[in-house]
Design a protein around this motif. Structure first.
Motif, PDB file in Angstrom:
ATOM      1  N   GLY A 210      45.227 -49.596 -79.722  1.00 10.58           N
ATOM      2  CA  GLY A 210      45.250 -48.158 -79.970  1.00 10.58           C
ATOM      3  C   GLY A 210      43.853 -47.581 -80.080  1.00 10.58           C
ATOM      4  N   ARG A 211      43.781 -46.430 -80.757  1.00  7.51           N
ATOM      5  CA  ARG A 211      42.492 -45.752 -80.905  1.00  7.51           C
ATOM      6  C   ARG A 211      41.467 -46.642 -81.595  1.00  7.51           C
ATOM      7  NH1 ARG A 211      42.602 -40.027 -81.059  1.00  7.51           N
ATOM      8  NH2 ARG A 211      44.495 -40.064 -82.325  1.00  7.51           N
ATOM      9  N   GLY A 212      41.968 -47.538 -82.434  1.00  7.26           N
ATOM     10  CA  GLY A 212      41.084 -48.434 -83.181  1.00  7.26           C
ATOM     11  C   GLY A 212      40.279 -49.377 -82.306  1.00  7.26           C
ATOM     12  N   ALA A 233      49.737 -50.083 -74.996  1.00  8.50           N
ATOM     13  CA  ALA A 233      48.797 -49.192 -75.680  1.00  8.50           C
ATOM     14  C   ALA A 233      49.534 -48.056 -76.373  1.00  8.50           C
ATOM     15  CB  ALA A 233      47.808 -48.612 -74.669  1.00  8.50           C
ATOM     16  N   SER A 234      48.844 -47.455 -77.324  1.00 11.11           N
ATOM     17  CA  SER A 234      49.366 -46.228 -77.940  1.00 11.11           C
ATOM     18  C   SER A 234      48.965 -45.048 -77.047  1.00 11.11           C
ATOM     19  CB  SER A 234      48.750 -46.031 -79.331  1.00 11.11           C
ATOM     20  OG  SER A 234      47.375 -45.687 -79.177  1.00 11.11           O
ATOM     21  N   ARG A 235      49.566 -43.922 -77.328  1.00  4.25           N
ATOM     22  CA  ARG A 235      49.250 -42.738 -76.530  1.00  4.25           C
ATOM     23  C   ARG A 235      47.796 -42.304 -76.727  1.00  4.25           C
ATOM     24  NH1 ARG A 235      52.792 -37.191 -76.284  1.00  4.25           N
ATOM     25  NH2 ARG A 235      51.099 -35.799 -75.788  1.00  4.25           N
ATOM     26  N   GLN A 248      51.564 -47.155 -71.755  1.00  6.20           N
ATOM     27  CA  GLN A 248      51.954 -46.456 -72.991  1.00  6.20           C
ATOM     28  C   GLN A 248      53.322 -46.879 -73.516  1.00  6.20           C
ATOM     29  OE1 GLN A 248      51.163 -42.205 -73.185  1.00  6.20           O
ATOM     30  NE2 GLN A 248      52.957 -41.939 -74.498  1.00  6.20           N
ATOM     31  N   ILE A 249      53.326 -47.162 -74.812  1.00  2.69           N
ATOM     32  CA  ILE A 249      54.561 -47.559 -75.491  1.00  2.69           C
ATOM     33  C   ILE A 249      54.917 -46.458 -76.486  1.00  2.69           C
ATOM     34  CG2 ILE A 249      55.505 -49.209 -77.168  1.00  2.69           C
ATOM     35  CD1 ILE A 249      53.569 -51.285 -75.808  1.00  2.69           C
ATOM     36  N   GLY A 250      56.173 -46.049 -76.496  1.00  4.75           N
ATOM     37  CA  GLY A 250      56.570 -45.051 -77.475  1.00  4.75           C
ATOM     38  C   GLY A 250      57.529 -44.035 -76.915  1.00  4.75           C
ATOM     39  N   GLN A 251      57.699 -42.985 -77.678  1.00  4.23           N
ATOM     40  CA  GLN A 251      58.671 -41.941 -77.350  1.00  4.23           C
ATOM     41  C   GLN A 251      58.479 -41.402 -75.949  1.00  4.23           C
ATOM     42  OE1 GLN A 251      58.493 -38.774 -80.236  1.00  4.23           O
ATOM     43  NE2 GLN A 251      59.714 -37.425 -78.967  1.00  4.23           N
ATOM     44  N   THR A 252      57.237 -41.177 -75.556  1.00  5.46           N
ATOM     45  CA  THR A 252      56.973 -40.644 -74.225  1.00  5.46           C
ATOM     46  C   THR A 252      56.380 -41.711 -73.309  1.00  5.46           C
ATOM     47  OG1 THR A 252      54.987 -39.713 -75.243  1.00  5.46           O
ATOM     48  CG2 THR A 252      56.760 -38.185 -74.785  1.00  5.46           C
ATOM     49  N   GLY A 253      56.565 -42.958 -73.698  1.00  4.19           N
ATOM     50  CA  GLY A 253      56.120 -44.075 -72.865  1.00  4.19           C
ATOM     51  C   GLY A 253      57.260 -45.051 -72.668  1.00  4.19           C
ATOM     52  N   ILE A 266      46.341 -49.688 -84.221  1.00  3.88           N
ATOM     53  CA  ILE A 266      47.406 -48.680 -84.010  1.00  3.88           C
ATOM     54  C   ILE A 266      47.933 -48.318 -85.393  1.00  3.88           C
ATOM     55  CG2 ILE A 266      49.754 -48.344 -83.107  1.00  3.88           C
ATOM     56  CD1 ILE A 266      49.007 -50.119 -80.739  1.00  3.88           C
ATOM     57  N   SER A 267      47.983 -47.010 -85.702  1.00  2.00           N
ATOM     58  CA  SER A 267      48.346 -46.615 -87.068  1.00  2.00           C
ATOM     59  C   SER A 267      49.839 -46.755 -87.354  1.00  2.00           C
ATOM     60  CB  SER A 267      47.898 -45.165 -87.314  1.00  2.00           C
ATOM     61  OG  SER A 267      48.552 -44.298 -86.406  1.00  2.00           O
ATOM     62  N   GLY A 268      50.671 -46.639 -86.297  1.00  4.66           N
ATOM     63  CA  GLY A 268      52.122 -46.760 -86.513  1.00  4.66           C
ATOM     64  C   GLY A 268      52.802 -45.418 -86.636  1.00  4.66           C
ATOM     65  N   ILE A 270      55.267 -42.352 -85.856  1.00  5.88           N
ATOM     66  CA  ILE A 270      56.699 -42.473 -85.585  1.00  5.88           C
ATOM     67  C   ILE A 270      56.990 -42.492 -84.076  1.00  5.88           C
ATOM     68  CG2 ILE A 270      57.206 -39.981 -85.736  1.00  5.88           C
ATOM     69  CD1 ILE A 270      59.644 -41.184 -87.533  1.00  5.88           C
ATOM     70  N   GLN A 271      56.189 -41.742 -83.306  1.00  8.61           N
ATOM     71  CA  GLN A 271      56.421 -41.713 -81.850  1.00  8.61           C
ATOM     72  C   GLN A 271      56.060 -43.049 -81.216  1.00  8.61           C
ATOM     73  OE1 GLN A 271      54.463 -39.480 -83.475  1.00  8.61           O
ATOM     74  NE2 GLN A 271      55.357 -37.448 -83.171  1.00  8.61           N
ATOM     75  N   HIS A 272      55.136 -43.782 -81.805  1.00 11.33           N
ATOM     76  CA  HIS A 272      54.816 -45.110 -81.286  1.00 11.33           C
ATOM     77  C   HIS A 272      55.911 -46.105 -81.674  1.00 11.33           C
ATOM     78  CE1 HIS A 272      52.295 -48.242 -79.606  1.00 11.33           C
ATOM     79  NE2 HIS A 272      52.631 -48.991 -80.638  1.00 11.33           N
ATOM     80  N   ARG A 273      56.353 -46.011 -82.921  1.00 14.31           N
ATOM     81  CA  ARG A 273      57.404 -46.919 -83.399  1.00 14.31           C
ATOM     82  C   ARG A 273      58.655 -46.839 -82.532  1.00 14.31           C
ATOM     83  NH1 ARG A 273      57.951 -46.790 -89.862  1.00 14.31           N
ATOM     84  NH2 ARG A 273      55.772 -46.627 -90.397  1.00 14.31           N
ATOM     85  N   VAL A 285      47.179 -55.736 -86.685  1.00 15.09           N
ATOM     86  CA  VAL A 285      45.797 -55.913 -87.133  1.00 15.09           C
ATOM     87  C   VAL A 285      45.242 -54.498 -87.305  1.00 15.09           C
ATOM     88  CG1 VAL A 285      43.511 -56.834 -86.586  1.00 15.09           C
ATOM     89  CG2 VAL A 285      45.564 -58.047 -85.786  1.00 15.09           C
ATOM     90  N   ASN A 286      44.854 -54.172 -88.532  1.00 10.70           N
ATOM     91  CA  ASN A 286      44.352 -52.821 -88.787  1.00 10.70           C
ATOM     92  C   ASN A 286      43.374 -52.899 -89.947  1.00 10.70           C
ATOM     93  OD1 ASN A 286      44.190 -49.977 -89.648  1.00 10.70           O
ATOM     94  ND2 ASN A 286      45.856 -49.695 -88.166  1.00 10.70           N
ATOM     95  N   LYS A 287      42.295 -52.169 -89.852  1.00 11.51           N
ATOM     96  CA  LYS A 287      41.294 -52.295 -90.929  1.00 11.51           C
ATOM     97  C   LYS A 287      41.662 -51.452 -92.153  1.00 11.51           C
ATOM     98  CE  LYS A 287      37.861 -48.979 -89.231  1.00 11.51           C
ATOM     99  NZ  LYS A 287      36.527 -48.821 -88.678  1.00 11.51           N
TER     100      LYS A 287
END
Ligand code: FAD
Length: 319
Positions: A210-212, A233-235, A248-253, A266-268, A270-273, A285-287
């Motif tokens: 994701g953005r991270g 990937a996230s959007r 892209q994975i998610g609501q629009t992917g 990836i923050s998680g 709702i559209q990604h979930r 993995v997220n800091k």
């Protein structure tokens, strides 16, 4: 039992896993008949494959008449097969994979057959009632077509394909394609550069960034390759232009449901979930230890992906 048409989704004759899922669901509605529109020299293998998953009949249509055009010739082909099979009142349904092309075909076919259409189903019951997951997975809707034959697009990874041979009787079908259907022609197409990785919606393991990642997907790709995984990937990553939209994975992917999903940076949201929450095991993995993704993980690593992923890749490589 009524005939249920399943449009075979394939790449150069190689039948996709979502098609096998459709055949499994079609058995609930009646007798599955697969409709293969593709290269004639690959038809034999495709027919064997769909037969193994329950196709009682396989309509084989040489794609010489449909190749090079957009979806209209395929819609006419399906309409003619549906009419030959007795029309909307006799058919048990038409199932199509929920991808961009599948949804367009299904919608046009529904208009032509005067039938109801349900898109993005995630399950189909014996009585034709479908389940749809809407508003990013917050609501589950049960819906049923009440007019004509149910035309349903089903999201990939909605069912476990069940083997069980059907009769697999092959019927060559030659459609009559109108000039109108040939009005829009493909003038150029460029095959996507192959990454050598599994197809995202069919992969057993998906490693996503994701953005991270800050735009550096190398650690994500390295870990994916060590595991033989697909890269998603996230959007946010796609919108930043770091990876193509096909990731892209998610609501629009895309919707994925692998055995293992690893979300990195990836923050998680709702559209990604909505596109990954049915994965069997989820690792993140997220800091930021407060990141919402940690609410749904089986294993979480609080850390910087640029150090965690190379270390994990090395561990995997040593096995
Ligand atoms: P962010 O939310 O910015 O999260 C980045 C994460 O990375 C943060 O948690 C941060 O702590 C972590 N991080 C930063 N640096 C590091 C590091 N070095 N190591 C480890 N972690 C780090 N989103 C989708 O994904 N798919 C969709 O299909 C989709 N469809 C949408 C449809 C609509 C209508 C709308 C409104 C939004 C949609 N979105 C979709 C966008 C969604 O709301 C989020 O904006 C998006 O998912 C955020 O992506 P992200 O998690 O990569 O980025």
């Amino acid at each position: 039992m009524s005939e249920v048409l399943v449009l075979v989704d394939h790449v150069d004759g190689a039948v996709s896993k979502p098609t096998l899922e459709l055949l499994t669901l079609a058995k609930k509605l009646g007798e599955p008949s697969a409709v293969y529109i593709g290269p004639a020299d690959k038809a034999g293998d495709a027919a064997e494959r769909v037969k193994a998953f329950g196709a009682e009949k396989v309509y084989v249509v040489d794609d010489a008449a449909t190749k090079g055009y957009l979806v209209a010739p395929k819609v006419e082909t399906l309409q003619q097969i549906a009419e030959q099979a007795g029309g909307a009142d006799s058919l048990g349904g038409v199932l199509v994979v929920s991808n961009f092309e599948g949804k367009e075909i299904a919608a046009r076919l529904a208009v032509r057959l005067g039938s109801g259409l349900i898109t993005d189903a995630v399950d189909v019951a014996d009585d034709g009632t479908t389940t749809q997951s809407v508003f990013a997975g917050n609501y589950t809707v049960a819906a049923k077509v009440t007019h004509g034959t149910p035309i349903i697009t089903v999201k990939p990874n909605s069912a476990n394909p069940t083997e069980g041979a059907g009769a697999g009787t092959v019927e060559q079908f030659t459609p009559t394609i109108s000039e109108r259907a040939k009005a829009a022609q493909i003038v150029a197409s460029q095959p996507r550069k192959s990454t050598g990785r599994p197809e995202l919606t069919e992969a057993a393991i998906v490693v996503a960034g994701g953005r991270g990642t800050g735009g550096d997907f190398a650690p994500v790709e390295g870990f994916a390759d060590a595991l033989g995984a697909a890269v998603g990937a996230s959007r946010a990553a796609v919108d930043s232009g770091w990876v193509p939209h096909s990731y892209q994975i998610g609501q629009t992917g895309k919707t994925v449901s692998p055995q293992l999903y690893v979300a990195n940076g990836i923050s998680g949201a709702i559209q990604h979930r909505a596109g990954m929450q049915t994965s069997k095991t989820i690792v993140a993995v997220n800091k930021d230890e407060e990141a919402p993704i940690f609410e749904l993980v089986d294993f979480g690593v609080v850390g910087d992906l640029s150090t965690v992923l190379p270390a994990a890749t090395e561990q995997v490589a040593q096995r």
